[in-house]
Design a protein around this motif. Sequence first.
Motif, short mmCIF file in Angstrom:
data_model
loop_
_atom_site.label_atom_id
_atom_site.label_comp_id
_atom_site.label_asym_id
_atom_site.label_seq_id
_atom_site.Cartn_x
_atom_site.Cartn_y
_atom_site.Cartn_z
N THR A 1 0.84 -1.19 0.00
CA THR A 1 0.00 0.00 0.00
C THR A 1 0.88 1.24 0.00
N LEU A 2 0.37 2.29 -0.63
CA LEU A 2 1.07 3.57 -0.62
C LEU A 2 0.93 4.22 0.77
N LEU A 3 1.90 5.02 1.14
CA LEU A 3 1.87 5.68 2.44
C LEU A 3 0.71 6.66 2.55
N VAL A 4 0.28 7.21 1.41
CA VAL A 4 -0.83 8.17 1.40
C VAL A 4 -2.16 7.42 1.26
N ASP A 5 -3.01 7.51 2.28
CA ASP A 5 -4.36 6.93 2.26
C ASP A 5 -4.39 5.41 2.12
N ASN A 6 -3.26 4.75 2.32
CA ASN A 6 -3.21 3.29 2.23
C ASN A 6 -3.78 2.76 0.90
N VAL A 7 -3.45 3.42 -0.17
CA VAL A 7 -3.92 3.00 -1.50
C VAL A 7 -3.22 1.70 -1.90
N PRO A 8 -3.97 0.65 -2.26
CA PRO A 8 -3.34 -0.62 -2.67
C PRO A 8 -2.54 -0.45 -3.96
N ILE A 9 -1.43 -1.16 -4.02
CA ILE A 9 -0.62 -1.17 -5.23
C ILE A 9 -0.10 -2.58 -5.47
N LYS A 10 -0.16 -3.02 -6.72
CA LYS A 10 0.36 -4.33 -7.14
C LYS A 10 1.41 -4.09 -8.22
N VAL A 11 2.59 -4.70 -8.03
CA VAL A 11 3.69 -4.54 -8.97
C VAL A 11 4.22 -5.92 -9.33
N ALA A 12 4.38 -6.19 -10.63
CA ALA A 12 4.86 -7.50 -11.07
C ALA A 12 5.98 -7.33 -12.10
N TYR A 13 6.97 -8.21 -12.01
CA TYR A 13 7.99 -8.31 -13.05
C TYR A 13 7.76 -9.62 -13.80
N ALA A 14 7.58 -9.55 -15.12
CA ALA A 14 7.27 -10.71 -15.94
C ALA A 14 8.39 -10.98 -16.93
N ASP A 15 8.55 -12.27 -17.26
CA ASP A 15 9.55 -12.64 -18.27
C ASP A 15 9.07 -13.89 -18.99
N GLN A 16 8.54 -13.72 -20.20
CA GLN A 16 8.06 -14.83 -21.01
C GLN A 16 9.09 -15.29 -22.03
N GLY A 17 10.25 -14.66 -22.05
CA GLY A 17 11.29 -15.08 -22.97
C GLY A 17 11.39 -14.18 -24.19
N THR A 18 12.27 -14.56 -25.12
CA THR A 18 12.57 -13.75 -26.30
C THR A 18 11.33 -13.52 -27.16
N ASN A 19 11.12 -12.27 -27.57
CA ASN A 19 10.01 -11.85 -28.43
C ASN A 19 8.65 -11.98 -27.78
N ARG A 20 8.63 -12.19 -26.46
CA ARG A 20 7.37 -12.25 -25.73
C ARG A 20 7.42 -11.29 -24.55
N THR A 21 6.29 -11.17 -23.85
CA THR A 21 6.14 -10.16 -22.81
C THR A 21 7.24 -10.24 -21.77
N ARG A 22 7.89 -9.10 -21.55
CA ARG A 22 8.94 -9.00 -20.53
C ARG A 22 8.97 -7.58 -20.00
N GLY A 23 8.91 -7.43 -18.68
CA GLY A 23 8.97 -6.09 -18.10
C GLY A 23 8.14 -5.98 -16.84
N VAL A 24 7.83 -4.75 -16.47
CA VAL A 24 7.14 -4.44 -15.22
C VAL A 24 5.72 -3.98 -15.52
N SER A 25 4.77 -4.49 -14.75
CA SER A 25 3.38 -4.07 -14.85
C SER A 25 2.87 -3.75 -13.46
N ALA A 26 2.08 -2.68 -13.32
CA ALA A 26 1.63 -2.27 -11.99
C ALA A 26 0.29 -1.56 -12.08
N ARG A 27 -0.46 -1.67 -10.99
CA ARG A 27 -1.70 -0.89 -10.83
C ARG A 27 -1.75 -0.36 -9.40
#
Length: 306
Positions: free
Chosen positions: A137-163
């Motif tokens: 959660t964020l320090l301000v107002d306890n807002v939920p946050i989800k952060v993921a690092y993904a790696d599907q391999g060459t030429n496929r999804t790789r990186g960080v996704s968050a909400r």
Amino acid sequence: MEMGYLLAIRTRRTATIALSLLLATLPATSLAQSPDVAIFADLRPTFGREKTDRAVFRWYDRSGRMSLVGFRVILESGNRLYLAQRIQRIDIDSDPSSLDEAYLESRGNWRLGRQYLPFGQGLLLRESCLAIRFDTTLLVDNVPIKVAYADQGTNRTRGVSARAGRPSFGLSAAFGDHFGIQATSLTPFRSPEQGAGPGRGYKLVLGADAEIQSRDWIFQAEYARFTEPSNNSDPNLSLSDLRATYRFSDLDLRFTLAWARDWNKSANGFRLEGDYQLDAKTTLSPYLRIESGKVKDFGITSRFRL
């Protein structure tokens, strides 16, 4: 760059090994700790007619949600193991796996394994990847946050996704390589069979989503901006999807009218969807999709939960 690549490889291998070992040791764990095990099936057989006047039957719906069989295990530690197998893969999908999800998680803290990445309401960008996710959660107002690092391999999804945000409002971002290539993404604008494929997609996706409930109405909105395409022939995308759902609580029935717009092309698509709950485990969902003023497809999805 080389160090980052090696780190990504090690992360992917570590996640795969950890999940494999966990599955391999599950029988012994169940004997020693007597975990809570639940086997399930969530089936979505769909029969419809496409604009080519061709009748089709598939084991997934028009939003790319699969028919699944699998199990859930609550371990003595409180951690949860989840595995879901797809009954049918989508044709021309950049995702070669028949697994939908397979992960170990400490709910509210972390998740390790194959999973859908956090982004928006899971409609415009919805991709299942080998990833590690952290919930906080964020320090301000306890807002939920989800952060993921993904790696599907060459030429496929790789990186960080968050909400970051609550169901009422949230902001999302994804950056890395090849986001938006799976058949389960962008389904308001293309059929699941029209997934972009390996080597395509986008390096940066930004989004916002909101939801308002008022008595028997639910209003939902999602916007996403896809930029920096991996293939120079692909355009940037500015996409929105608005949905209004009315619930007939006395009849176990609800209708949804949706408007999807590609702002770059000034192109509009409309969807009319219904959900009639026959009993606690069975739902019938007729649908009609209109694109450029013409019927794109229509049919019915039956959902059975066992």
